[in-house]
Design an enzyme around this catalytic site. Structure first.
Site, short mmCIF file in Angstrom:
data_model
loop_
_atom_site.label_atom_id
_atom_site.label_comp_id
_atom_site.label_asym_id
_atom_site.label_seq_id
_atom_site.Cartn_x
_atom_site.Cartn_y
_atom_site.Cartn_z
N SER A 51 0.87 -1.18 0.00
CA SER A 51 0.00 0.00 0.00
C SER A 51 0.90 1.22 0.00
O SER A 51 2.09 1.13 0.33
CB SER A 51 -0.84 -0.02 1.28
OG SER A 51 -1.50 1.22 1.46
N TYR A 86 -1.90 -0.97 11.01
CA TYR A 86 -1.95 -1.29 9.57
C TYR A 86 -0.67 -0.82 8.87
O TYR A 86 -0.04 -1.58 8.13
CB TYR A 86 -3.18 -0.63 8.95
CG TYR A 86 -3.32 -0.89 7.47
CD1 TYR A 86 -3.62 -2.17 6.99
CD2 TYR A 86 -3.12 0.12 6.53
CE1 TYR A 86 -3.74 -2.42 5.63
CE2 TYR A 86 -3.24 -0.12 5.17
CZ TYR A 86 -3.55 -1.39 4.72
OH TYR A 86 -3.66 -1.63 3.37
N1 LIG Z 1 -8.71 -0.85 -0.80
C1 LIG Z 1 -7.68 -0.07 -0.60
O1 LIG Z 1 -7.80 1.17 -0.58
C2 LIG Z 1 -6.31 -0.66 -0.45
C3 LIG Z 1 -5.21 0.19 -0.62
C4 LIG Z 1 -3.93 -0.33 -0.47
C5 LIG Z 1 -3.75 -1.67 -0.19
N2 LIG Z 1 -4.84 -2.47 -0.04
C6 LIG Z 1 -4.58 -3.89 0.26
O2 LIG Z 1 -5.22 -4.68 -0.69
C7 LIG Z 1 -5.47 -5.97 -0.15
C8 LIG Z 1 -6.89 -6.40 -0.49
O3 LIG Z 1 -7.81 -5.54 0.13
P1 LIG Z 1 -9.12 -4.99 -0.59
O4 LIG Z 1 -8.96 -3.54 -0.72
O5 LIG Z 1 -9.42 -5.78 -1.80
O6 LIG Z 1 -10.19 -5.21 0.57
P2 LIG Z 1 -11.38 -6.28 0.73
O7 LIG Z 1 -12.37 -6.09 -0.35
O8 LIG Z 1 -11.81 -6.13 2.13
O9 LIG Z 1 -10.67 -7.69 0.52
C9 LIG Z 1 -9.81 -8.23 1.48
C10 LIG Z 1 -9.69 -9.70 1.24
O10 LIG Z 1 -8.78 -10.26 2.19
C11 LIG Z 1 -9.42 -11.37 2.78
N3 LIG Z 1 -8.89 -11.74 4.09
C12 LIG Z 1 -8.83 -11.02 5.23
N4 LIG Z 1 -8.28 -11.77 6.20
C13 LIG Z 1 -7.99 -12.99 5.65
C14 LIG Z 1 -7.43 -14.20 6.12
N5 LIG Z 1 -7.07 -14.35 7.38
N6 LIG Z 1 -7.26 -15.24 5.26
C15 LIG Z 1 -7.65 -15.13 3.97
N7 LIG Z 1 -8.23 -14.02 3.47
C16 LIG Z 1 -8.38 -12.97 4.31
C17 LIG Z 1 -10.89 -10.99 2.83
O11 LIG Z 1 -11.68 -12.15 3.09
P3 LIG Z 1 -13.14 -12.05 3.78
O12 LIG Z 1 -14.08 -11.63 2.70
O13 LIG Z 1 -13.37 -13.42 4.28
O14 LIG Z 1 -13.03 -11.02 4.87
C18 LIG Z 1 -11.02 -10.44 1.44
O15 LIG Z 1 -11.09 -11.47 0.49
C19 LIG Z 1 -5.17 -5.87 1.35
O16 LIG Z 1 -3.92 -6.45 1.62
C20 LIG Z 1 -5.14 -4.37 1.59
O17 LIG Z 1 -4.30 -4.03 2.68
C21 LIG Z 1 -6.10 -2.01 -0.15
#
Ligand SMILES: NC(=O)c1ccc[n+]([C@@H]2O[C@H](COP(=O)([O-])OP(=O)(O)OC[C@H]3O[C@@H](n4cnc5c(N)ncnc54)[C@H](OP(=O)(O)O)[C@@H]3O)[C@@H](O)[C@H]2O)c1
Length: 296
Positions: free
Chosen positions: A147, A160
């Site tokens: 991120s 985080y």
């Molecule tokens: N969205 C942003 O603005 C942003 C920006 C920078 C980086 N990121 C990074 O991008 C990645 C994906 O996030 P996202 O934005 O796509 O959010 P999201 O829609 O909330 O997706 C997160 C995913 O991670 C899964 N997860 C959480 N804990 C887990 C575990 N213990 N084992 C397996 N899966 C798990 C969730 O599963 P469940 O559905 O079961 O909860 C979901 O599939 C993360 O690493 C986040 O830090 C996001």
């Protein structure tokens, strides 16, 4: 680099956290581009949509259970994939993760540990399980979803941010030891992306806000800034970049022919803008800008 362009050669990808957001779109984009894609998730109850799309578009995509905090589930998933694919796993996208919000003083050690369990130790576990396969085959690409918060600290998100800083250090270090085996390690650093990240955001159990129900919570010295941080958090996601943007960057990186990948790829105009500002400001000036944007 790994490529699914050569249709005669099967290229296998594993993505964690594919139930929503970046993981969901990355699994679909990879499968649509010919990768035999294992869209893994901890809760198979959330797999309906991706299975429906797989069937409708006849995609080479399999859904598999994998919880990054559970050693057994990782071992089983990776063993199954390696067996099914005759010992081949070309690409791993470590995407699973979540955000935790609250001032350090009001977060418990347990909450910090849980944050690191998913965002850092989860990545380590999956990499450790997959490395023997990649080493044996003599190539591989590991994409770690970090991120902008892996490069810059933000208020009230020390758990985080520190988990993503850890991921950055981890990735940079293992890149050296894995290069001799033909394994590339790449960090993808999105800005704000419109996913379920904001609705999945955890707020520490003892974190106080000005609208808290108990007086003692409202009296916390952090209540005011926490309230402001939470209020400023969600609106940022409304007009944010779509997760397909991250998926496309991942696809481009892992399919670029004859080009040695960089260590880091920013995604989203906000990410580029922020890093540019950071570069041109002193620590003090930058801190003041963030304070004004987030907490005032
Ligand atoms: N969205 C942003 O603005 C942003 C920006 C920078 C980086 N990121 C990074 O991008 C990645 C994906 O996030 P996202 O934005 O796509 O959010 P999201 O829609 O909330 O997706 C997160 C995913 O991670 C899964 N997860 C959480 N804990 C887990 C575990 N213990 N084992 C397996 N899966 C798990 C969730 O599963 P469940 O559905 O079961 O909860 C979901 O599939 C993360 O690493 C986040 O830090 C996001």
């Amino acid at each position: 680099m790994n490529t699914a362009d050569d249709r005669n050669k099967k290229v296998v990808a594993v993505v964690t956290g594919s139930s929503s957001g970046i993981g969901f779109e990355t699994s679909l984009v990879l499968a649509k581009n010919g990768f035999v894609t294992y869209a893994t998730m901890r809760n198979l109850g959330k797999s309906n949509k991706i299975i429906e799309l797989k069937q409708k578009k006849k995609l080479p995509l399999e859904v598999l259970k994998l919880d990054v905090t559970d050693d057994k589930s990782i071992k089983e998933a990776i063993e199954n994939i390696a067996n099914e694919q005759q010992g081949t796993i070309d690409v791993l996208v470590n995407n699973a993760g979540y955000g935790l919000l609250g001032p350090l003083e009001e977060l418990s050690i347990q909450e910090f540990k849980e944050q690191f369990e998913a965002n850092v130790f989860g990545v380590i576990r999956v990499i450790q399980e997959i490395l023997p396969v990649m080493r044996k085959q003599g190539h591989g690409t590991i994409v770690n979803i970090s991120s902008v918060a892996g490069r810059i600290g933000f208020p009230l998100t020390s758990a985080y941010v520190s988990s993503k800083f850890a991921l950055e250090g981890l990735s940079e270090s293992i890149a050296y030891e894995l290069e001799p085996f033909g394994i590339n390690v790449i960090l993808v650093e999105p800005g704000v992306i419109k996913t379920n990240f904001d609705s999945n955001l955890k707020i520490g159990k003892n974190v106080s806000t000005t609208t808290a129900t108990t007086t003692s919570d409202r009296n916390s010295p952090y209540a005011d800034i926490t309230e402001k941080r939470i209020a400023a958090f969600k609106p940022r996601f409304e007009n944010a970049s779509p997760p397909t943007e991250v998926a496309k960057v991942i696809l481009n990186v892992i399919t670029s022919k004859n080009v040695q990948p960089r260590s880091r790829y920013l995604v989203g105009s906000d990410a580029f803008k922020l890093m540019e500002i950071r570069k041109n400001k002193s620590d003090k000036e930058f801190r003041r800008l963030v304070m004004e944007a987030v907490l005032k």
